[in-house]
Design a protein around this motif. Sequence first.
Motif, mmCIF file in Angstrom:
data_model
loop_
_atom_site.group_PDB
_atom_site.id
_atom_site.type_symbol
_atom_site.label_atom_id
_atom_site.label_comp_id
_atom_site.label_asym_id
_atom_site.label_seq_id
_atom_site.Cartn_x
_atom_site.Cartn_y
_atom_site.Cartn_z
ATOM 1 N N VAL A 149 -41.482 17.946 -3.221
ATOM 2 C CA VAL A 149 -40.243 19.039 -3.184
ATOM 3 C C VAL A 149 -40.547 19.041 -2.098
ATOM 4 N N THR A 151 -37.361 22.413 -0.930
ATOM 5 C CA THR A 151 -36.122 23.390 -1.408
ATOM 6 C C THR A 151 -36.033 24.209 -0.228
ATOM 7 N N TRP A 235 -44.099 25.077 -11.579
ATOM 8 C CA TRP A 235 -43.234 25.013 -10.170
ATOM 9 C C TRP A 235 -42.908 23.676 -9.840
ATOM 10 N N GLN A 239 -39.322 22.130 -9.862
ATOM 11 C CA GLN A 239 -38.771 21.185 -9.199
ATOM 12 C C GLN A 239 -38.284 20.093 -8.836
ATOM 13 N N HIS A 287 -31.534 22.965 -8.293
ATOM 14 C CA HIS A 287 -32.214 24.621 -8.325
ATOM 15 C C HIS A 287 -32.197 25.722 -8.371
ATOM 16 N N SER A 290 -33.011 29.128 -10.258
ATOM 17 C CA SER A 290 -34.484 29.084 -10.181
ATOM 18 C C SER A 290 -34.950 30.380 -8.704
ATOM 19 N N ARG A 291 -34.201 30.053 -8.216
ATOM 20 C CA ARG A 291 -34.415 30.827 -6.724
ATOM 21 C C ARG A 291 -34.844 33.139 -7.201
#
Length: 352
Positions: A149, A151, A235, A239, A287, A290-291
């Motif tokens: 992941v 992010t 999650w 992701q 993504h 999605s935050r």
Amino acid sequence: MPTINRQFAKYSFVLLAGIILALIFGCTNDHPQSPFDAVGPVSESQALIFYIISYAGIVVFVIVMALLAYFTFKYRKRSENEGDPEQIHGNSTFEIAWTVIPALLLIAVAVPTINSLWDTTVSPEPDALVVRVTGNQWWFRFDIPELGVVTANELHIPVGEVINIELDSKDVIHSFWVPKLAGKVDMIPNNENTMWFQSNEEGIFYGQCAEFCGESHALMRFKVVVESRKEFDAWVASQLLDAIKPSDPLSQQGHDLFMSSEAGCYACHTIRGSQKAYGEVGPELTHFASRLHMLSGIMDNTHENLISWLTDPDEVKPGNIMSKNASVYNDPDKVLSDPEITALAAYLRSLK
Ligand code: CUA
């Protein structure tokens, strides 16, 4: 003159008392960044040390001030022709006492402090999940190598589990701090620092860069979303998916603009699954929608906020690289039109 001095002293006292009161009441546990509302073992240990040192300090302060006031009163000059009181030099009992008592006090404070330093620095589970955090002016990149992941600015972690943190920086010195969980530890370029934390409660906890790192230091924030193992796994799975393909003409238009050489967004941002966008200068956006928050936690992730960011990034986060380096912001001939900004925002907001 004496009247003025007395008045000045009176007002100074009122002002000082007011400031102290304001500071005391500012320390409310309800504040999202209050370290007094500790929700994990590391922050609890740090809060305990704070209380031990504060209470020890208060006891010493009260005793010393009381003695000072007592002697000032007792040996005051009662009349103009009164001489100095009897002068004493050297008293072994007192000398030994005021050397030994502070030494004992310091030892009493040092033992739990060193213990806590050790406990909060050395992870109790070295094999637990590792999150690599990289500081950038002014945002945080989160990598979870074991799970693949990557992010930005919003880290999810499972509740009740140890998380090992590795800290690095791409530019200047930043500092990683989640007041309710742990901190602060410096993020230094080419020098990996480590820490760990664990949250005993689910919730959204605020993080903040705690080392002055330039113009928008105060705007360098992030969120830690603590959720159940099941929610965390979901999650992670979401992701890992490639970015959603645009499904309507407006976001398709935004997508094309994002990937075009005129706008050039793709050169600095990653959108996984796309042919072009693998840049790592700016936050990864696969993504983005999605935050909960955008722009390193300073704004809710809404269409309006995104429009104001894309219209004039320097107004929102002064000094940021995008407004300095992207030609659409520094070349007046290439400025994005309002419809283009709307299309870009539609595309980014479609990236669930
Ligand atoms: Cu990064 Cu202050």
